[in-house]
Design a protein around this motif. Structure first.
Motif, PDB file in Angstrom:
ATOM      1  N   LEU A  99       6.457   5.806   1.020  1.00 17.00           N
ATOM      2  CA  LEU A  99       5.525   7.362   0.011  1.00 17.00           C
ATOM      3  C   LEU A  99       6.379   8.527  -0.207  1.00 17.00           C
ATOM      4  CD1 LEU A  99       3.334   7.995  -1.532  1.00 17.00           C
ATOM      5  CD2 LEU A  99       2.208   8.709   0.199  1.00 17.00           C
ATOM      6  N   ILE A 100       6.633   8.875  -0.889  1.00 13.07           N
ATOM      7  CA  ILE A 100       7.082  10.007  -2.109  1.00 13.07           C
ATOM      8  C   ILE A 100       6.119  10.742  -2.505  1.00 13.07           C
ATOM      9  CG2 ILE A 100       9.136  11.344  -3.453  1.00 13.07           C
ATOM     10  CD1 ILE A 100      10.583   8.427  -2.860  1.00 13.07           C
ATOM     11  N   SER A 101       5.804  11.969  -1.521  1.00 14.04           N
ATOM     12  CA  SER A 101       4.459  12.884  -2.934  1.00 14.04           C
ATOM     13  C   SER A 101       5.162  14.390  -3.425  1.00 14.04           C
ATOM     14  CB  SER A 101       3.449  13.180  -2.056  1.00 14.04           C
ATOM     15  OG  SER A 101       3.001  11.333  -1.437  1.00 14.04           O
ATOM     16  N   ILE A 102       4.643  13.541  -4.819  1.00 15.10           N
ATOM     17  CA  ILE A 102       4.886  15.384  -5.021  1.00 15.10           C
ATOM     18  C   ILE A 102       3.850  16.249  -5.919  1.00 15.10           C
ATOM     19  CG2 ILE A 102       5.728  15.897  -7.381  1.00 15.10           C
ATOM     20  CD1 ILE A 102       7.634  13.482  -7.948  1.00 15.10           C
ATOM     21  N   LEU A 125      13.952   7.657 -13.289  1.00 11.88           N
ATOM     22  CA  LEU A 125      14.123   7.609 -11.664  1.00 11.88           C
ATOM     23  C   LEU A 125      13.602   6.612 -11.290  1.00 11.88           C
ATOM     24  CD1 LEU A 125      13.982  11.264  -9.984  1.00 11.88           C
ATOM     25  CD2 LEU A 125      16.460   9.764 -11.426  1.00 11.88           C
ATOM     26  N   LYS A 126      12.471   5.679 -11.003  1.00 14.25           N
ATOM     27  CA  LYS A 126      12.540   4.881 -10.323  1.00 14.25           C
ATOM     28  C   LYS A 126      13.766   3.419 -11.270  1.00 14.25           C
ATOM     29  CE  LYS A 126       7.985   4.048 -10.235  1.00 14.25           C
ATOM     30  NZ  LYS A 126       6.491   4.441 -10.392  1.00 14.25           N
ATOM     31  N   ASP A 127      13.444   3.404 -12.338  1.00 14.17           N
ATOM     32  CA  ASP A 127      14.319   2.411 -13.643  1.00 14.17           C
ATOM     33  C   ASP A 127      15.581   2.880 -12.905  1.00 14.17           C
ATOM     34  OD1 ASP A 127      11.635   1.739 -14.497  1.00 14.17           O
ATOM     35  OD2 ASP A 127      11.857   3.271 -16.069  1.00 14.17           O
ATOM     36  N   SER A 128      15.913   3.880 -12.813  1.00 12.05           N
ATOM     37  CA  SER A 128      17.817   3.822 -12.450  1.00 12.05           C
ATOM     38  C   SER A 128      17.981   3.249 -11.136  1.00 12.05           C
ATOM     39  CB  SER A 128      18.171   5.672 -12.329  1.00 12.05           C
ATOM     40  OG  SER A 128      17.737   5.839 -13.861  1.00 12.05           O
ATOM     41  N   PHE A 129      17.084   4.165 -10.269  1.00 13.40           N
ATOM     42  CA  PHE A 129      17.569   2.860  -8.660  1.00 13.40           C
ATOM     43  C   PHE A 129      16.537   1.788  -8.280  1.00 13.40           C
ATOM     44  CE2 PHE A 129      17.902   7.755  -8.461  1.00 13.40           C
ATOM     45  CZ  PHE A 129      19.599   7.383  -7.477  1.00 13.40           C
ATOM     46  N   THR A 130      15.932   1.025  -9.651  1.00 11.38           N
ATOM     47  CA  THR A 130      15.359  -0.713  -9.307  1.00 11.38           C
ATOM     48  C   THR A 130      14.681  -0.450  -8.210  1.00 11.38           C
ATOM     49  OG1 THR A 130      16.891  -1.304  -9.514  1.00 11.38           O
ATOM     50  CG2 THR A 130      16.654  -1.417 -11.369  1.00 11.38           C
ATOM     51  N   ILE A 131      13.786   0.861  -7.842  1.00 14.22           N
ATOM     52  CA  ILE A 131      13.355  -0.030  -6.393  1.00 14.22           C
ATOM     53  C   ILE A 131      12.144  -0.783  -6.305  1.00 14.22           C
ATOM     54  CG2 ILE A 131      13.878   2.318  -5.968  1.00 14.22           C
ATOM     55  CD1 ILE A 131      11.281   3.885  -6.752  1.00 14.22           C
ATOM     56  N   ASN A 132      11.537  -1.205  -8.283  1.00 11.56           N
ATOM     57  CA  ASN A 132      10.280  -2.001  -8.248  1.00 11.56           C
ATOM     58  C   ASN A 132       9.280  -1.539  -7.271  1.00 11.56           C
ATOM     59  OD1 ASN A 132      11.505  -4.370  -9.544  1.00 11.56           O
ATOM     60  ND2 ASN A 132      12.393  -4.975  -7.475  1.00 11.56           N
ATOM     61  N   ASN A 133       9.289  -2.198  -6.403  1.00 12.54           N
ATOM     62  CA  ASN A 133       7.507  -1.227  -5.468  1.00 12.54           C
ATOM     63  C   ASN A 133       7.898  -1.416  -3.985  1.00 12.54           C
ATOM     64  OD1 ASN A 133       4.973  -1.411  -8.005  1.00 12.54           O
ATOM     65  ND2 ASN A 133       5.569  -4.499  -7.601  1.00 12.54           N
ATOM     66  N   LYS A 134       8.975  -0.943  -4.001  1.00  6.09           N
ATOM     67  CA  LYS A 134       9.137  -0.659  -2.403  1.00  6.09           C
ATOM     68  C   LYS A 134       8.863   0.993  -2.392  1.00  6.09           C
ATOM     69  CE  LYS A 134      13.352  -0.194   0.172  1.00  6.09           C
ATOM     70  NZ  LYS A 134      15.075  -0.308   0.616  1.00  6.09           N
ATOM     71  N   ILE A 135       9.183   1.073  -3.537  1.00  6.94           N
ATOM     72  CA  ILE A 135       8.335   3.688  -3.063  1.00  6.94           C
ATOM     73  C   ILE A 135       7.652   3.169  -3.772  1.00  6.94           C
ATOM     74  CG2 ILE A 135       9.697   5.633  -2.790  1.00  6.94           C
ATOM     75  CD1 ILE A 135      12.450   4.307  -2.060  1.00  6.94           C
ATOM     76  N   LYS A 136       6.437   3.795  -3.184  1.00  8.50           N
ATOM     77  CA  LYS A 136       5.059   4.306  -3.865  1.00  8.50           C
ATOM     78  C   LYS A 136       5.527   5.363  -4.559  1.00  8.50           C
ATOM     79  CE  LYS A 136       3.029   0.533  -3.841  1.00  8.50           C
ATOM     80  NZ  LYS A 136       2.690  -0.178  -4.776  1.00  8.50           N
ATOM     81  N   PHE A 137       4.971   6.188  -5.066  1.00 12.62           N
ATOM     82  CA  PHE A 137       4.852   8.125  -5.897  1.00 12.62           C
ATOM     83  C   PHE A 137       3.290   8.430  -5.802  1.00 12.62           C
ATOM     84  CE2 PHE A 137       8.973   7.092  -6.609  1.00 12.62           C
ATOM     85  CZ  PHE A 137       9.890   7.664  -6.651  1.00 12.62           C
ATOM     86  N   GLU A 138       3.181   9.454  -5.085  1.00 15.11           N
ATOM     87  CA  GLU A 138       1.884  10.305  -5.362  1.00 15.11           C
ATOM     88  C   GLU A 138       1.983  11.142  -5.626  1.00 15.11           C
ATOM     89  OE1 GLU A 138      -1.693  10.195  -1.820  1.00 15.11           O
ATOM     90  OE2 GLU A 138      -0.412  12.011  -1.823  1.00 15.11           O
ATOM     91  N   LEU A 187       5.745  23.721  -5.267  1.00 10.58           N
ATOM     92  CA  LEU A 187       6.425  22.685  -5.508  1.00 10.58           C
ATOM     93  C   LEU A 187       7.113  22.317  -4.711  1.00 10.58           C
ATOM     94  CD1 LEU A 187       6.864  20.363  -8.011  1.00 10.58           C
ATOM     95  CD2 LEU A 187       9.226  21.402  -7.406  1.00 10.58           C
ATOM     96  N   SER A 188       6.485  20.083  -3.754  1.00 10.51           N
ATOM     97  CA  SER A 188       6.923  20.099  -2.962  1.00 10.51           C
ATOM     98  C   SER A 188       7.181  18.667  -3.012  1.00 10.51           C
ATOM     99  CB  SER A 188       5.332  20.376  -1.905  1.00 10.51           C
ATOM    100  OG  SER A 188       4.550  19.824  -2.054  1.00 10.51           O
ATOM    101  N   ILE A 189       7.949  18.382  -2.853  1.00 11.44           N
ATOM    102  CA  ILE A 189       8.402  17.060  -2.675  1.00 11.44           C
ATOM    103  C   ILE A 189       9.140  16.569  -1.268  1.00 11.44           C
ATOM    104  CG2 ILE A 189      10.436  15.131  -3.928  1.00 11.44           C
ATOM    105  CD1 ILE A 189      10.547  18.231  -5.044  1.00 11.44           C
ATOM    106  N   ALA A 190       7.978  15.384  -0.460  1.00  2.58           N
ATOM    107  CA  ALA A 190       7.280  15.314   0.356  1.00  2.58           C
ATOM    108  C   ALA A 190       8.321  13.273   0.458  1.00  2.58           C
ATOM    109  CB  ALA A 190       6.545  15.006   1.587  1.00  2.58           C
ATOM    110  N   ASP A 191       8.398  12.890   1.649  1.00  6.57           N
ATOM    111  CA  ASP A 191       8.566  12.029   2.112  1.00  6.57           C
ATOM    112  C   ASP A 191       8.304  11.725   3.252  1.00  6.57           C
ATOM    113  OD1 ASP A 191      11.204  10.747   4.028  1.00  6.57           O
ATOM    114  OD2 ASP A 191      11.794  12.127   1.907  1.00  6.57           O
ATOM    115  N   ASN A 192       8.003  10.515   3.349  1.00  5.62           N
ATOM    116  CA  ASN A 192       7.703   9.813   5.331  1.00  5.62           C
ATOM    117  C   ASN A 192       8.783   8.614   5.570  1.00  5.62           C
ATOM    118  OD1 ASN A 192       7.153   7.417   3.251  1.00  5.62           O
ATOM    119  ND2 ASN A 192       4.480   6.804   4.063  1.00  5.62           N
ATOM    120  N   GLY A 193       9.881   9.048   5.008  1.00  8.69           N
ATOM    121  CA  GLY A 193      10.802   8.279   5.900  1.00  8.69           C
ATOM    122  C   GLY A 193      11.507   9.019   6.918  1.00  8.69           C
TER     123      GLY A 193
END
Length: 254
Positions: free
Chosen positions: A181-184, A130-143, A196-202
């Motif tokens: 940040l998106i935390s899984i 999904l990171k590659d599909s949306f080409t988010i680069n370093n804009k969004i971090k994943f934890e 299972l939890s998927i959280a963002d700080n948006g």
């Protein structure tokens, strides 16, 4: 009866008793050997059947994987000829959902175990895709905080689709102006019960929206998939959005 005859009969009786014991002993050994050979033959037959079923299952996984890959390629080719952005987004969403399923069957085909996958590996692979599909680069971090668990394919598919939906929504809508940040998290909260939890700080939901009654396609899809897991679905909007799924892990039946 003469003394010599008595002695002869006594000797015959002793020998017969001894031979009788030998005969009984040999017969018992024969019965045990026959039982062992019967069980061994049955075990070999079951092993051959299991091996045959394993090969058939591998072939099935291979065909499903190839067919899904063809559909993904067709959708990708089709999207190149589309002009309407809304239609393109719909096609890409379908493509991502199919890939979430494809990834499971790809792993099942590659491993000896054709009935379950390591959910930790799966989540990492799906996030990278999904990171590659949306080409988010370093804009969004994943934890990622994920427990390594073998999950039955019957539960892995709906869980994978929920993950795809929640992560995609967070990437597309949580950070309209800046990154975040998106935390899984995937962990065991009690014996065979997982969360299972998927959280963002948006930005979260807009004020006044009742997200419990939100009837978008993505929301309805996640709720329906949670029902397939016989689990519970919860979504909250506080300092971003958090999607939480709780369910009981099923054991693989071979």
């Amino acid at each position: 009866m003469p003394f010599t005859d008595s002695v002869f009969m006594w000797l015959v009786h002793i020998n017969f008793s001894r031979y009788l014991n030998y005969i009984v002993y040999i017969l018992c050994l024969g019965l045990l050997a026959n039982k062992f050979l019967s069980r061994r033959k049955r075990s070999i037959e079951l092993l051959q059947l299991a091996t045959k079923n394993q090969r058939l299952l591998k072939e099935l996984q291979h065909r499903i994987k190839n067919n899904l890959q063809i559909v993904i390629s067709l959708l990708n080719t089709q999207s190149e000829y589309l002009k309407d952005d809304e239609v393109i987004n719909v096609v890409q969403s379908i493509q991502h959902r199919i890939y979430a399923i494809f990834l499971i069957h790809k792993k099942l085909y590659q491993t000896k175990n054709s009935l379950s996958i390591d959910i930790s590996w799966y989540i990492k692979e799906l996030v990278n895709y999904l990171k590659d599909s949306f080409t988010i680069n370093n804009k969004i971090k994943f934890e990622l905080n994920i427990k390594s668990v073998q999950l039955d394919v019957e539960q892995a598919v709906p869980l994978g689709l929920i993950l795809n939906e929640a992560i995609t929504n967070a990437i597309k809508y949580a950070f309209p102006e800046k990154g975040g940040l998106i935390s899984i998290s995937f962990k065991e909260i009690s014996k065979n019960e997982y969360k299972l939890s998927i959280a963002d700080n948006g930005i979260g939901f807009s004020t006044g929206i009742n997200y419990g009654e939100n009837n978008t396609l993505g929301m309805n899809l996640m709720k329906g998939l949670t029902e397939q897991l016989d689990g519970t679905f919860k979504i909250t909007s506080k300092n971003g959005i958090t999607v939480t799924i709780e369910f009981i892990k099923k054991e693989s039946v071979i």
